[in-house]
Motif scaffolding. Sequence first.
Motif, short mmCIF file in Angstrom:
data_model
loop_
_atom_site.label_atom_id
_atom_site.label_comp_id
_atom_site.label_asym_id
_atom_site.label_seq_id
_atom_site.Cartn_x
_atom_site.Cartn_y
_atom_site.Cartn_z
N THR A 121 59.89 73.31 46.04
CA THR A 121 59.89 72.16 46.94
C THR A 121 60.27 70.89 46.18
N ARG B 55 66.94 71.93 59.28
CA ARG B 55 66.70 72.41 57.92
C ARG B 55 66.37 73.90 57.91
N GLU B 56 65.64 74.34 58.93
CA GLU B 56 65.31 75.76 59.03
C GLU B 56 66.56 76.60 59.28
N TRP B 57 67.40 76.17 60.21
CA TRP B 57 68.63 76.90 60.52
C TRP B 57 69.56 76.98 59.32
N LYS C 19 71.93 68.34 53.21
CA LYS C 19 70.75 67.47 53.35
C LYS C 19 71.14 66.09 53.86
N GLN D 91 64.93 80.99 41.91
CA GLN D 91 64.11 80.70 43.08
C GLN D 91 63.97 79.20 43.28
N ARG D 92 63.99 78.76 44.54
CA ARG D 92 63.87 77.34 44.83
C ARG D 92 62.42 76.90 44.88
N LYS E 250 68.70 76.43 56.19
CA LYS E 250 67.99 76.89 54.99
C LYS E 250 68.20 75.92 53.84
N ILE E 251 67.91 74.65 54.12
CA ILE E 251 68.02 73.63 53.08
C ILE E 251 66.66 72.99 52.86
N ASP F 288 74.16 72.13 49.00
CA ASP F 288 72.83 71.82 49.52
C ASP F 288 72.65 70.31 49.67
#
Length: 380
Positions: free
Chosen positions: A377, A356-358, A90, A374-375, A360-361, A86
Amino acid sequence: MSTSAPPRIERPEATLYTPQICRGLACLLVAVYHGAALIGSWYGEKPLLTLSNFGFSGVHMFFVISGLIIYHAHRHDVDNFYRVPDYLLKRLVRIYPLYWIVFIVSGGWKVFANRMEVGDFFLNALLFTSSKSLLVAVAWTLAYEMVFYGIFITFILKRSLGMLVFATWFVLVALNDHYHFANLIGLNLINTLFMLGLLTSATVMALRKQLSKNSRDWIGIVSLVAGTLVFVGTACWYILLDDPKLPVWDNLTLTLGFGTGSALLLLASVSARLEGLWKRQRWLLLIGDASYSIYLVHFFFQKRVSNGLRSLDWVPAGEKTQAKALLLLAVIMAISVACGIIIHKWIEKPVLAKCREWLKIGGSARPHGHPQAQRATSPS
């Protein structure tokens, strides 16, 4: 025996506004440096005279800020090897998508017309270097960023490993500066600025946890004043030295001066009062938010605005003076910075959000030992 409670230590906001203000200042310093040199080369009168000569110091400030931001954004990832993928995504997404867009527009498209060598295309596009010349003039600094990002992974793997690797890195850089045994970007003196940023970030976090609001405010104000004096003092030393042959990226005095000054300015973020002040400066924060876009495109637009002014014969008539040179600088600065802000709003932000959406980061660190947790923010 007193039963009074100890002073309450307020929890500061997770977002740091001082680094954003400093990022804006850094990109403006670099833009003025390039703009003044450009005008001086064709108009014959350099605006700000020697005062613009230290604008390269914006790069020193950028590197210190980068060290601070990376630790602040990924401090919860430290000692959690599950976070390495991840973290890498990023960092790559933050650097490459916008750079590739700017690179293609700046001349990378020539490879498709067989007017650019394929090898040089990939050197520019992936490694921020070139066998001839960089299409994006400031891209060389991104190579240093990528080296730092790569080495920081050791902290995420294991805190103790990261401390050992960074201590070893510092020693090798110091030895190479003295003995010059390797011509590698990872061993150049300015890499110490990233390390200084890491130390500053760790110090900010520690002071925020341990000190009261009033104590942090005093430290912040003193740090802000001291940082300004050190940074400006280093600039004055360089200007008075008046040595155009001085290697600015390998000079110990400049690295320590601009680096220490930048670190002290960033340390001011411990103050909730100063953070609240910067939080209200919307235009300054906007420039800070758009600093990457402005940094990448400012010279591209400055050159084209300068060419346009010359082709239209729009230059102040009569004797060439500082006032007229400053007017020209104001024009190309206003246009280049405005274009950078527009690109940030209409290209950088949407592209970054979509990537980031594609991929998923964007989540924060998972708790240790629970890779499927669970992640939440976190700053990025």
